[in-house]
Write a protein that holds these residues in place. Structure first.
Motif, short mmCIF file in Angstrom:
data_model
loop_
_atom_site.label_atom_id
_atom_site.label_comp_id
_atom_site.label_asym_id
_atom_site.label_seq_id
_atom_site.Cartn_x
_atom_site.Cartn_y
_atom_site.Cartn_z
N PHE A 1 0.84 -1.20 0.00
CA PHE A 1 0.00 0.00 0.00
C PHE A 1 0.87 1.25 0.00
CE2 PHE A 1 -3.49 -2.77 1.43
CZ PHE A 1 -4.52 -2.27 0.64
N ALA A 2 1.93 1.24 0.81
CA ALA A 2 2.85 2.38 0.85
C ALA A 2 3.55 2.56 -0.49
CB ALA A 2 3.87 2.19 1.97
N ASP A 3 3.92 1.45 -1.10
CA ASP A 3 4.65 1.52 -2.37
C ASP A 3 3.77 2.00 -3.52
OD1 ASP A 3 6.75 0.62 -0.95
OD2 ASP A 3 6.78 -1.40 -1.77
N LEU A 4 2.45 1.83 -3.38
CA LEU A 4 1.55 2.40 -4.39
C LEU A 4 1.67 3.92 -4.39
CD1 LEU A 4 -0.74 2.25 -6.46
CD2 LEU A 4 -2.37 2.23 -4.55
N GLY A 5 1.71 4.52 -3.20
CA GLY A 5 1.93 5.96 -3.10
C GLY A 5 3.28 6.35 -3.69
N PHE A 6 4.30 5.54 -3.41
CA PHE A 6 5.64 5.79 -3.95
C PHE A 6 5.60 5.82 -5.48
CE2 PHE A 6 10.24 3.91 -4.00
CZ PHE A 6 10.72 5.13 -4.43
N LEU A 7 4.93 4.83 -6.07
CA LEU A 7 4.85 4.75 -7.53
C LEU A 7 4.12 5.95 -8.12
CD1 LEU A 7 5.28 3.25 -10.19
CD2 LEU A 7 3.18 1.96 -9.72
N VAL A 8 3.01 6.35 -7.50
CA VAL A 8 2.27 7.51 -7.99
C VAL A 8 3.14 8.76 -7.89
CG1 VAL A 8 0.25 8.99 -7.62
CG2 VAL A 8 0.02 6.51 -7.44
N GLY A 9 3.87 8.89 -6.79
CA GLY A 9 4.78 10.03 -6.63
C GLY A 9 5.86 10.05 -7.69
N ILE A 10 6.41 8.88 -8.01
CA ILE A 10 7.43 8.78 -9.07
C ILE A 10 6.85 9.25 -10.40
CG2 ILE A 10 8.78 7.17 -10.47
CD1 ILE A 10 9.18 5.49 -7.96
N LEU A 11 5.63 8.80 -10.71
CA LEU A 11 5.01 9.16 -12.00
C LEU A 11 4.75 10.66 -12.09
CD1 LEU A 11 2.55 6.15 -12.37
CD2 LEU A 11 4.77 6.47 -13.48
N ILE A 12 4.29 11.25 -10.98
CA ILE A 12 4.04 12.71 -10.98
C ILE A 12 5.36 13.45 -11.17
CG2 ILE A 12 3.24 14.68 -9.62
CD1 ILE A 12 1.29 12.77 -8.23
N LEU A 13 6.37 13.04 -10.39
CA LEU A 13 7.68 13.70 -10.46
C LEU A 13 8.26 13.60 -11.87
CD1 LEU A 13 10.08 15.04 -8.91
CD2 LEU A 13 10.92 12.72 -8.49
N SER A 14 8.24 12.41 -12.46
CA SER A 14 8.84 12.23 -13.77
C SER A 14 8.01 12.89 -14.88
CB SER A 14 9.00 10.73 -14.07
OG SER A 14 7.74 10.08 -14.06
N PHE A 15 6.69 12.96 -14.69
CA PHE A 15 5.84 13.59 -15.70
C PHE A 15 6.20 15.07 -15.87
CE2 PHE A 15 2.06 16.05 -16.86
CZ PHE A 15 1.69 15.42 -18.05
N TYR A 16 6.43 15.75 -14.76
CA TYR A 16 6.70 17.19 -14.82
C TYR A 16 8.18 17.51 -15.05
CZ TYR A 16 1.91 18.24 -13.46
OH TYR A 16 0.53 18.35 -13.45
N THR A 17 9.07 16.70 -14.50
CA THR A 17 10.50 16.99 -14.66
C THR A 17 11.10 16.32 -15.90
OG1 THR A 17 11.13 15.11 -13.27
CG2 THR A 17 10.81 17.25 -12.17
N GLU A 18 10.38 15.36 -16.46
CA GLU A 18 10.81 14.61 -17.65
C GLU A 18 12.13 13.88 -17.43
OE1 GLU A 18 10.84 17.29 -20.96
OE2 GLU A 18 8.68 17.08 -21.26
N THR A 19 12.32 13.37 -16.21
CA THR A 19 13.53 12.58 -15.95
C THR A 19 13.30 11.70 -14.74
OG1 THR A 19 15.91 12.67 -15.54
CG2 THR A 19 14.57 14.34 -14.45
N PHE A 20 13.97 10.54 -14.74
CA PHE A 20 14.03 9.68 -13.57
C PHE A 20 15.39 9.79 -12.89
CE2 PHE A 20 11.02 7.18 -16.30
CZ PHE A 20 9.92 7.25 -15.47
N ASP A 21 16.34 10.42 -13.54
CA ASP A 21 17.75 10.39 -13.15
C ASP A 21 17.99 11.15 -11.86
OD1 ASP A 21 20.53 9.68 -13.93
OD2 ASP A 21 20.74 11.86 -13.85
N PHE A 22 18.63 10.50 -10.90
CA PHE A 22 18.93 11.14 -9.61
C PHE A 22 19.85 12.34 -9.79
CE2 PHE A 22 17.96 6.96 -7.34
CZ PHE A 22 16.80 7.45 -6.76
N LYS A 23 20.89 12.19 -10.59
CA LYS A 23 21.87 13.27 -10.75
C LYS A 23 21.21 14.52 -11.31
CE LYS A 23 26.68 13.79 -12.22
NZ LYS A 23 26.60 15.14 -12.76
N THR A 24 20.34 14.33 -12.30
CA THR A 24 19.64 15.47 -12.89
C THR A 24 18.68 16.11 -11.91
OG1 THR A 24 19.76 14.36 -15.05
CG2 THR A 24 18.20 16.19 -14.84
N LEU A 25 18.01 15.27 -11.10
CA LEU A 25 17.02 15.78 -10.14
C LEU A 25 17.67 16.56 -9.00
CD1 LEU A 25 14.65 12.67 -9.87
CD2 LEU A 25 14.01 14.92 -10.76
N THR A 26 18.90 16.16 -8.63
CA THR A 26 19.49 16.73 -7.41
C THR A 26 20.60 17.74 -7.64
OG1 THR A 26 21.01 14.84 -7.28
CG2 THR A 26 18.94 14.65 -6.09
N ASP A 27 21.08 17.89 -8.88
CA ASP A 27 22.19 18.83 -9.09
C ASP A 27 21.74 20.21 -9.52
OD1 ASP A 27 21.41 18.50 -11.70
OD2 ASP A 27 23.29 17.62 -12.42
#
Length: 631
Positions: free
Chosen positions: A182-208
């Motif tokens: 159940f917790a991981d479902l929230g995690f997955l939805v959060g990943i999809l929202i984050l990647s939809f708007y930032t257009e990246t999954f990459d940690f380095k791009t997200l954090t630098d």
């Protein structure tokens, strides 16, 4: 550092080897193979750590290295999923933590699990878990982390339910798996929202700083909160589930049904810190949403106090340690919650406590395993006076208790002092709150210590004995690490901005925390060192609070009521009735009509020529009559 890929592949190979061929091996061969494989992985991890931290810094900062990375799924020019290895200060630190504890658990398990049915299967599952956890911490992108995150959940399910013939172990494994899903479902939805708007999954791009989630979402809101806040809160939901934060904590105490070495590996040092690691990995992104950091602080602070209060009255030694784990992980969450880009002390303190806690909590669980191995019971009432029979376990367990209580010069003092300093720097209210929790920690740990090694000696069928050497060596090693780890200049290696931080003891905080710890220890000594009726009288005087705390404030019962009475009986049962009587009934009625009609008209296709001729002639006559009438 290209050979760092071996750190991942070797545990996977050992899992496949032991899983497919283990039944043809003796227990000794399977144990030695699994332990040797982990020893090689540990040596490689230490080599990587040494080489990484001796590399020259660039502008005073350790550089992020990606020695291996391949594209797996391509979506757009910017959005793709890769599989690789990312080396930076926190991932390298986690490699050391995971491999060290896992190696000690492998070695310890050779003695603890000796003679168990499924010995080879157990070591195969340990290798799978090690592979999953190592893959999680070196992930180059958040989707790769999610893949290994789920694999860690599957490994946990297999290890908790190792005794699959035992109903309580099966229930505990299912509970852990379902709650974290159940917790991981929230995690997955959060990943999809984050990647939809930032257009990246990459940690380095997200954090630098290359991408800002605030600018990417364009200030859009939902239910009064920004999309960025929703995304990061949902990602934290996944971390809260893995790290057993309230109200998703209910799986961890029951997970003690698994073998005790599993508790040391998964539920003390590795899996439960995955949530803390997740927040730390995305810390620059969380700094853009300070309201989510506040949420992390609130949840962490409440969880720390709740778990500490519950731990004060438990009688099963593994459950005391389970709630202690929940409370200590909450310390790390609070430390991250009070941190910011401008004040990164909390970040460093959280990672420092993650490092030290992994060692002394694994030591506590392995010590508990040695005690259970000697007396064949988890209940403190079946112990007492064991210091005379188990001197090595006694000394090492005492060292771990002193460390977690925050007594110098043991490692827990240094890391917890940094957390308290960071929390007091942020808020006096939360500083006092966490100081009280620290006092409770000292109390319940020494309550546990005195009930096991002092107090009234219980009667035993067999005289308790010290654990064999293969189990004692990991205890001694982890105790030595606990004694010296606090002197590591941790701030020189792991900080929020990459710049070295010179750790110094905040005397006002340190003196206060030590005094609080001594008060907690003194109270536990007064109540539990020698046999007396004081604990019983105190419990009777606060019977209401004691009963509620013993039953974990009935949180499990609330979940049972919601799931069984409301969801199952109130929602699922009416839906099931509608499905059976309306949906199935409609289909059954159509089938009945079709069958009945077919039965009555079956004569139309009897195959007799006379019948067909009669029908033909009657039909022709009817048509002729109708035609005459119409004309």
């Amino acid at each position: 550092m290209e050979y760092s890929l071996i750190i991942l592949l070797l545990p996977l190979f050992m899992f496949l080897l032991l899983g497919l061929c283990g039944h043809k091996m003796s227990h000794r061969t399977a144990g030695l193979l699994g332990t040797t494989g982990l020893f090689i992985v540990t040596a490689l991890a230490y080599t990587v750590a040494f080489q990484y931290f001796t590399l020259p810094r660039v502008d005073g900062v350790y550089q992020t290295l990606i020695p291996f990375n391949i594209e797996w799924l391509h979506f757009t020019e910017h959005l793709h999923i890769s599989l690789g290895i990312l080396l930076d200060p926190i991932s390298v630190m986690m490699l050391v933590v995971i491999t060290t504890v896992s190696l000690m658990v492998h070695l310890y398990s050779i003695g603890y699990m000796h003679g168990e049915v499924g010995f080879q299967r157990y070591f195969a599952f340990l290798s799978l878990f090690s592979f999953s956890m190592l893959g999680l911490v070196v992930a180059t992108n958040i989707f790769q982390m999610y893949i290994f995150w789920e694999l860690v959940g599957a490994s946990s399910y297999l290890l908790i339910g190792f005794y699959y013939t035992k109903a309580s172990a099966v229930s505990a494994s299912k509970k852990a798996f379902i709650v974290t899903r159940f917790a991981d479902l929230g995690f997955l939805v959060g990943i999809l929202i984050l990647s939809f708007y930032t257009e990246t999954f990459d940690f380095k791009t997200l954090t630098d700083g290359s991408v800002s989630i605030l600018s990417s979402t364009g200030g859009k809101t939902f239910l009064g909160f920004s999309i960025a806040s929703w995304a990061m809160a949902l990602i934290f939901m996944g971390g809260a589930g893995k790290s057993a934060m309230f109200p998703l904590h209910i799986w961890l105490p029951d997970a003690m049904e698994g073998p005790t070495p599993v508790s040391a590996l998964i539920h003390a040092a590795t899996m439960v810190v995955a949530g803390v690691y997740l927040v730390a990995r995305l810390f620059p992104v969380y700094c853009m949403t300070p309201e989510v950091l506040d949420l992390i602080t609130y949840i962490g602070a409440f969880t720390a106090l709740y778990a500490a209060v519950v731990a004060c009255v438990q009688t099963d030694i593994k459950r005391v340690l389970a709630f202690s784990t929940i409370s200590q992980i909450a310390f790390m969450m609070v430390s991250l919650g009070v941190a910011s880009e401008a004040a990164g002390l909390g970040y460093m303190a959280s990672m420092f406590h993650l490092f030290t806690h992994a060692m002394f909590k694994a030591l506590l669980f392995l010590g508990a395993g040695a005690i259970i191995h000697a007396v064949h019971s988890n209940e403190m009432s079946h112990m007492g006076g064991l210091r005379k029979y188990m001197p090595i376990t006694h000394i090492t367990f005492l060292i771990a208790c002193l460390a977690i209580a925050g007594i110098p010069p043991f490692s827990g003092f240094f890391s917890k002092d940094e957390i308290l300093a960071a929390v007091f720097e942020k808020s006096t209210f939360w500083g006092v709150w966490m100081a009280v929790v620290a006092g409770l920690t000292a109390f319940y740990m020494f309550r546990l210590y005195y009930n096991i090694f002092w107090g009234k000696e219980a009667e035993h069928e067999h005289t308790p004995h010290e654990a064999p050497k293969v189990m004692s060596i990991p205890l001694i090693f982890l105790a030595l690490v606990t004694c010296v780890a606090g002197f590591i200049p941790f701030g020189e290696f792991v900080t929020s901005d990459g710049l070295p931080y010179h750790i110094h003891i905040e005397m006002s905080v340190a003196v206060t925390s030590v005094i609080i710890a001594i008060v907690g220890i003194a109270l536990a000594t007064w109540l539990y060192k020698n046999p007396n009726d004081k604990p019983a009288r105190m419990a009777a005087s606060m019977s209401g609070l004691y009963k509620w705390a013993y039953h974990r404030f009935y949180i499990d019962e609330v979940y049972q009521f919601i799931t069984h009475k409301i969801i199952f009986n109130g929602i699922c049962s009416p839906i099931a009735w509608f499905d059976r009587h309306v949906i199935d009934g409609s289909m059954n009625m159509l089938a009945w009509i079709t069958q009945t009609t077919s039965y009555h008209i079956r004569g139309l296709q009897s195959g007799r020529l006379q019948s067909y001729a009669l029908v033909f002639i009657l039909g022709a006559m009817i048509i002729a009559i109708i035609a005459v009438i119409c004309l």
